[in-house]
Design a protein around this motif. Structure first.
Motif, short mmCIF file in Angstrom:
data_model
loop_
_atom_site.label_atom_id
_atom_site.label_comp_id
_atom_site.label_asym_id
_atom_site.label_seq_id
_atom_site.Cartn_x
_atom_site.Cartn_y
_atom_site.Cartn_z
N ALA A 853 0.97 -1.29 -0.05
CA ALA A 853 -0.02 0.00 -0.01
C ALA A 853 1.03 1.41 -0.05
CB ALA A 853 -0.77 0.11 1.16
N TYR A 854 0.51 2.36 -0.65
CA TYR A 854 0.97 3.65 -0.43
C TYR A 854 0.69 4.28 1.12
CZ TYR A 854 2.21 8.67 -1.06
OH TYR A 854 2.63 9.86 -0.86
N SER A 855 -0.62 4.03 1.38
CA SER A 855 -0.75 4.54 2.73
C SER A 855 -1.53 3.60 3.51
CB SER A 855 -1.80 5.73 2.63
OG SER A 855 -2.93 5.35 1.74
N SER A 856 -0.82 3.42 5.17
CA SER A 856 -1.48 2.31 5.66
C SER A 856 -1.19 2.83 7.28
CB SER A 856 -0.74 1.08 5.55
OG SER A 856 -1.40 0.12 6.14
N THR A 857 -2.43 2.82 8.05
CA THR A 857 -2.20 3.13 9.49
C THR A 857 -2.89 2.22 10.37
OG1 THR A 857 -2.14 5.29 10.82
CG2 THR A 857 -3.99 4.83 9.18
N ALA A 858 -2.84 2.32 11.56
CA ALA A 858 -3.65 1.72 12.52
C ALA A 858 -3.53 2.54 13.90
CB ALA A 858 -3.24 0.53 12.88
N PHE A 873 -8.65 0.69 14.86
CA PHE A 873 -9.04 1.12 13.50
C PHE A 873 -7.81 0.91 12.70
CE2 PHE A 873 -8.00 4.57 10.71
CZ PHE A 873 -8.93 4.63 9.87
N ALA A 874 -7.98 0.44 11.54
CA ALA A 874 -6.91 0.35 10.71
C ALA A 874 -7.20 0.89 9.26
CB ALA A 874 -6.20 -0.77 10.45
N PHE A 875 -6.52 1.32 8.65
CA PHE A 875 -6.85 1.64 6.99
C PHE A 875 -5.63 0.97 6.15
CE2 PHE A 875 -6.18 4.40 3.47
CZ PHE A 875 -7.22 4.25 2.66
N VAL A 876 -5.93 0.51 4.97
CA VAL A 876 -5.35 0.17 3.73
C VAL A 876 -5.76 0.54 2.56
CG1 VAL A 876 -3.64 -1.67 2.89
CG2 VAL A 876 -4.35 -1.90 5.07
N GLY A 877 -5.00 1.47 1.84
CA GLY A 877 -5.30 1.58 0.43
C GLY A 877 -4.70 0.70 -0.64
N ASP A 885 -3.51 -10.13 0.21
CA ASP A 885 -2.32 -10.09 1.02
C ASP A 885 -2.43 -8.96 2.03
OD1 ASP A 885 -1.47 -12.08 -0.72
OD2 ASP A 885 -0.35 -10.64 -2.15
N ALA A 886 -2.88 -7.91 1.70
CA ALA A 886 -3.09 -6.85 2.40
C ALA A 886 -4.09 -6.97 3.74
CB ALA A 886 -3.96 -5.51 1.90
N LEU A 887 -5.04 -7.82 3.48
CA LEU A 887 -5.88 -8.17 4.48
C LEU A 887 -5.06 -9.28 5.56
CD1 LEU A 887 -9.27 -8.68 2.54
CD2 LEU A 887 -9.09 -7.20 4.81
N ASP A 888 -4.61 -9.94 5.04
CA ASP A 888 -3.71 -11.05 5.82
C ASP A 888 -2.60 -10.28 6.70
OD1 ASP A 888 -5.19 -13.39 4.94
OD2 ASP A 888 -3.66 -13.70 3.40
N ALA A 889 -2.00 -9.28 5.84
CA ALA A 889 -0.83 -8.77 6.65
C ALA A 889 -1.34 -7.75 7.86
CB ALA A 889 -0.38 -7.84 5.58
N MET A 890 -2.41 -7.13 7.70
CA MET A 890 -2.66 -6.41 8.95
C MET A 890 -3.40 -7.40 9.97
SD MET A 890 -3.15 -3.25 9.80
CE MET A 890 -3.02 -2.19 8.30
N LEU A 891 -4.13 -8.28 9.55
CA LEU A 891 -4.80 -9.14 10.72
C LEU A 891 -3.51 -9.96 11.22
CD1 LEU A 891 -7.68 -10.49 8.88
CD2 LEU A 891 -8.02 -9.14 10.78
N SER A 892 -2.77 -10.32 10.42
CA SER A 892 -1.32 -10.76 11.18
C SER A 892 -0.95 -9.96 12.14
CB SER A 892 -0.48 -11.16 10.08
OG SER A 892 0.78 -11.57 10.68
#
Length: 1003
Positions: A853-858, A873-877, A885-892
């Motif tokens: 992602a370019y922007s990602s925060t939690a 809260f978390a955000f991934v664009g 992959d982005a969902l797996d990475a954040m939940l991990s």
């Protein structure tokens, strides 16, 4: 020009103390003589000459080092912090035509470290980096698709090997440790600027870091950063506004790089990067004689320039090719362009004029303000206040080689874009015919003075203004004397300029709503995630960390002492902070009630903008405020309402009289209300076309369900039944509700007490307020706030809204425990380590390591009031093909937060340095108190953080994560093109429910 010889205070102190030491120990006379000679040499050190401009209100010293580096030092001692900027006079206009985007690429790579930091062993890393560079050259020169894939596999393999020596984000870690804030950079057509806000006791550390950064950059971890740039490109393809401006500039500048190439570059060039060319570009453009170092804040300029010379004087001066601007062909007839995208329709009209070094620049500046200044310009009054369009404005884009006047507008319901075009051009005709008030230009100058005063009270504003002057190669004196220069411009000169410049020589861009079939995205290559070496530190990092710095002690607010409180004879409570720095004031009537108490209140507040009184029309009112150098607004949110007034203190009485006259005596206007309702309904339809507002609506749905603060608005039927008299009654009624007065500005007590200022002859400030703010003897209590229950997240759910876009936006939400004041320091510590900033775990893993992602925060968020729950809260664009992959990475990360004691220590030290040097001043003191009161505490909460953070262990942070994030059930909110989503994979994260816009908007 002023010149000053500087005796180095540091070296003088060291030399004298050394002599005292020798004398104390009775060293023989010969040695003493030699040492005295050495001391005299130290005292007779280098002198630094500087330029300055008489009358400069920010007192900037301008130095030029021997290597050509420009240094701008502006002292402002409001707080012990410094806004820094390193400006390089290079941007997208300097990019090679066959390799666009280089300036922007380079900006990204300048965060990757040097030969000394960002690496655990540069000797072993360097051969691998050279191999990667050669492979990229082979890759970009290969046309065969299969061969390209094979080469990229090699790049990926070698990059993985090189990454074993890379210490990702060590630059960001270094800046975090010294307490920097706002670490970032930006690239434009003329410039690349690197910014940091640092504590004033960290100057030498910052200079050591930045000097090495610009002297010895290494472009490591390149292929994952390419993915980040690809994401940024794909984001731009999803922004209709970007497509509109790209089309506009391509029309205005058909030869100049302003229009022939974009800052981010073309897809073809992005897909064929060259590390070799990037390094050559750095060598060509990043020379000290093409750069400026700017500092605005609290420091000793004599000591600072010596340190700057010590660290930046080592950069080698090089010949830099000057840019030769091509001559544009004349535009004799309108050039029509069209762009298509999902957002609401709009139109833009552009005219090209001369650049910043021509007389056109200042004339264009004034002309654009006559057309649109946000308050009393021709477009502001005739089109916006007159409700002829949904919205319209004009602006000047003044650049080095050419400038442009841009008119833009959005249509009302049933209005065509051509009708908007005609209305915009009609205002231009008024300008050309001189059909505007003689008083408008003096009023523009008066408001520009106001703007300059505000600029002086901000380190960032000072630094950015100076950077702008440097990159466009304007004399600094032009910035200092701007008001005097503009004041000499006459109405005739503006009219003559408009007649000459604004005819049929324009570019017009129609932004249509629809699906753009021609837009392509930058596709994702296969890459292996970089393994983050979190607990490795370079020798350089250790050296910087061990450098001693003078202590800055924190200064916490004492609400009792820092906020003055008085009760007026009419019974109102006033909280005030004196402004002893300038002649500006900010005054607020504050009501503890908002639109959740009464949805009609939001409409009434909006309606007020179009009203006058029986004595003064709405347009006259706007013009009067503008002449006074004052402005007012009425703002309402869910829980609060503010009637605010700001401007020049000398006009406080007149402006306050006008404001209270409007609030208490506004007269209804049925036509204005009908137009307003039509525009609200049009704006609501447009909101359903805007992905950012869709995401906001969906987020509210995820937190509250279908009944939320977002949907608690009047229905279309209710809007159409609104009564003008009723709405005006709500405005008049405001004065009868309980409220407080908040004030920051000059304070004079007159004959009733000691003056805060020297001017005791001035009228009592609070007498002025009371005379102009007439209220009933008895005030009514404010209505209770309507609150909505947050939905428990007892099971994983996925809510999806379809939207035509290249990327996919993902928001994670989970309800957590009740707000608890005692947990605040721990929450601040956790967020700093886990999800805040570029040194956080989330940023490193999602963007740096995996390039997802370019922007990602939690963050673990506390609510805006003390009655609601905390939330996760978390955000991934990201792109559709990276969604899983982005969902797996954040939940991990939620479930198994990586451990790094050193990153934790860096986050802890960063918080302490930030709080130590942070100062809450001016009107911010009052608003800090209001927030504390709302959250249920009676002191500066930063004190709790400062006292508790040093005690925290990583085990406590890990325990917090396991209690509040691990195995949490989430509501996952997704906005994107469902035709391109892997819905089968998405269903693994929870039961999918597809929502339409009616569900989430409530209309």
């Amino acid at each position: 020009m002023e010149t000053e010889s500087v005796i180095g205070k540091i070296r003088k102190f060291e030399a004298i103390n050394f002599i005292h030491f020798i004398m104390k120990n009775q060293v023989i006379l010969l040695i003493l003589g030699l040492l005295l000679f050495t001391a005299q040499s130290l005292l007779a050190q280098k002198t630094y000459k500087y330029e300055s401009v008489p009358g400069d209100p920010i007192g900037t010293r301008i130095y030029t080092l021997e290597n050509g580096l420009k240094v701008y030092l502006s002292v402002y001692t409001e707080s012990p912090r410094i806004q820094t900027a390193v400006a390089v006079r290079t941007g997208s206009k300097n990019d090679p035509a066959d390799n666009t985007g280089l300036s922007h690429y380079l900006e990204h790579m300048m965060f990757k470290g040097t030969t000394h930091f960002g690496t655990s062993d540069y000797g072993k890393e360097a051969p691998l980096l050279r191999q990667i560079e050669a492979l990229f050259e082979e890759y970009r020169q290969t046309a065969d698709t299969l061969k390209r894939k094979e080469i990229y596999k090699q790049i990926d393999l070698v990059s993985a090997e090189a990454a074993k020596y890379a210490i990702a984000n060590e630059y960001d870690k270094l800046l975090s440790v010294i307490g920097a804030k706002g670490t970032n950079a930006f690239t434009g057509s003329e410039q690349t600027v690197y910014i940091n806000d640092i504590p004033s006791n960290q100057i030498e550390k910052w200079l050591k870091i930045e000097s090495d950064r610009f002297a010895n950059p290494v472009f490591r971890i390149f292929h994952t950063e390419l993915e980040t740039v690809y994401e940024e490109k794909n984001m731009s393809l999803d922004r209709d506004s970007d497509k509109l401006w790209e089309a506009m500039y391509a029309g205005l500048y058909r030869k100049h790089p302003y229009g022939t190439q974009t800052t981010i570059g073309t897809i073809d060039h992005l897909k064929n990067p060259s590390l070799k060319r990037l390094r050559e570009y750095y060598e060509e453009r990043y020379a000290p004689n093409n750069m400026a170092l700017i500092m605005a804040g609290d420091f000793d300029p004599d000591l600072t320039i010596a340190l700057i010379d010590k660290y930046f004087g080592v950069l080698n001066k090089r010949k830099v090719a000057s840019f030769k601007s091509p001559s544009e062909t004349e535009l004799n007839n309108p050039l029509v362009k069209e762009v298509i995208g999902p957002d609401a329709e709009s139109i833009a009209i552009g005219f090209r004029t001369g650049g910043v070094h021509t007389p056109d620049a200042n004339l264009l500046d004034i002309a654009s303000e006559i057309l649109s200044n946000g308050k009393a310009g021709l477009i502001d009054i005739n089109l916006n206040l007159g409700q002829k369009v949904l919205s319209a404005n004009a602006g000047a884009d003044i650049q080095a080689d050419y400038s442009a006047l841009i008119l833009s507008g959005k249509p009302k319901t049933g209005q065509s874009l051509d009708e908007v075009k005609d209305l915009l051009l009609s205002q231009l005709e008024l300008l050309k015919n001189g059909e505007f008030s003689e008083s408008l230009i003096p009023a523009i100058i008066n408001n520009r003075k106001l703007s300059k005063i505000r600029q002086q009270e901000s380190n960032m504003s000072r630094a950015m203004a100076i950077a702008g002057i440097f990159v466009t190669e304007q004399p600094y004196s032009e910035m200092v004397n701007e008001i005097e220069i503009l004041s000499k411009i006459t109405k005739k000169e503006v009219v003559d300029f408009a007649k000459k410049s604004f005819n049929s020589n324009y570019v017009i861009v129609y932004k249509r709503t629809g699906t753009d079939e021609e837009v392509k995205k930058v596709s994702k290559p296969e890459i292996t995630p970089v393994v983050m070496q979190r607990d490795k530190e370079s020798t350089f990092f250790t050296e910087v960390s061990s450098m001693k710095s003078a202590e800055i002690k924190p200064l916490f607010l004492s609400y009792e002492n820092d906020i003055k409180k008085i009760k007026l004879t009419n019974g109102l409570n006033v909280m005030y902070v004196p402004n002893t720095e300038s002649s500006l004031f900010n005054l607020y009537y504050y009501y503890n009630m908002g639109s959740q108490s009464d949805p009609k209140l939001a409409i009434a507040v909006n309606y007020l903008s179009y009203l006058g009184t029986s004595d003064i029309k709405a347009e006259q009112l706007k013009q009067e405020f503008y002449k006074l150098g004052c402005s007012y607004s009425v703002n309402v949110n869910n829980e609060d309402l503010y009637i605010s007034l700001s401007g020049l203190y000398e006009n406080l009485s007149k402006a306050l009289g006008l404001l209270d006259q409007l609030i208490s005596r506004a007269v209804p206007d049925d036509k204005a209300l009908k137009n307003l309702v039509d525009d609200i309904l049009k704006s609501r339809r447009d909101n359903k076309l805007n992905k950012n507002i869709i995401r906001q609506a969906l987020s509210n749905y995820g937190v509250y369900g279908s009944k939320s603060p977002f949907t608690n608005i009047l229905s279309e039927e209710d809007l159409k039944q609104l009564n003008a008299e009723e709405l005006v009654g709500k405005i008049h009624e405001l004065m009868s509700f309980q409220h407080e007065i908040l004030y920051y500005g000059p304070v004079f007590m007159g004959n009733t007490g000691k003056a805060v200022s020297n001017k005791t002859k001035e009228k009592n400030t609070f007498s002025i307020i009371m005379e102009n703010h007439v209220i009933p003897k008895t005030l009514n209590p404010v209505p209770n706030v309507v609150r909505f229950d947050q939905l428990p997240t007892t099971e994983n759910k996925v809510f999806v809204v379809d939207y035509n876009m290249k990327q996919v936006d993902i928001v994670f939400h989970a309800l957590s425990g009740k707000y608890n004041l005692t947990e605040y320091p721990l929450i601040r510590m956790f967020n700093e380590y886990f999800g805040a900033g570029m040194n956080s775990i989330v940023f490193q893993e999602i963007r740096e390591a995996k390039a997802l992602a370019y922007s990602s925060t939690a963050a673990y968020r506390i609510p805006s009031n003390e009655v609601e729950n905390n939330t996760v809260f978390a955000f991934v664009g990201t792109q559709n093909d990276k969604m899983g992959d982005a969902l797996d990475a954040m939940l991990s990360l939620f479930n198994d937060m990586p451990l790094s004691e050193k990153s934790f220590a860096a986050a802890k030290e960063g918080i302490m340095n930030q709080i130590s040097s942070e100062r809450i001043t001016k009107s911010r003191i009052i608003f800090n108190y209001l927030n504390a009161r709302k959250m249920g505490y009676d002191h500066d909460i930063r004190k709790n953080v400062f006292e508790k953070v040093p005690e925290f262990s990583f085990e406590e942070i890990k325990k917090f994560q396991q209690m509040n994030l691990k195995d949490k059930t989430f509501t996952i909110l997704v906005v994107g093109d469902t035709k391109k989503m892997d819905l089968e994979k998405l269903s693994k994260y929870g039961k999918i429910e597809f929502l339409d816009l009616q569900n989430i908007f409530g209309y």
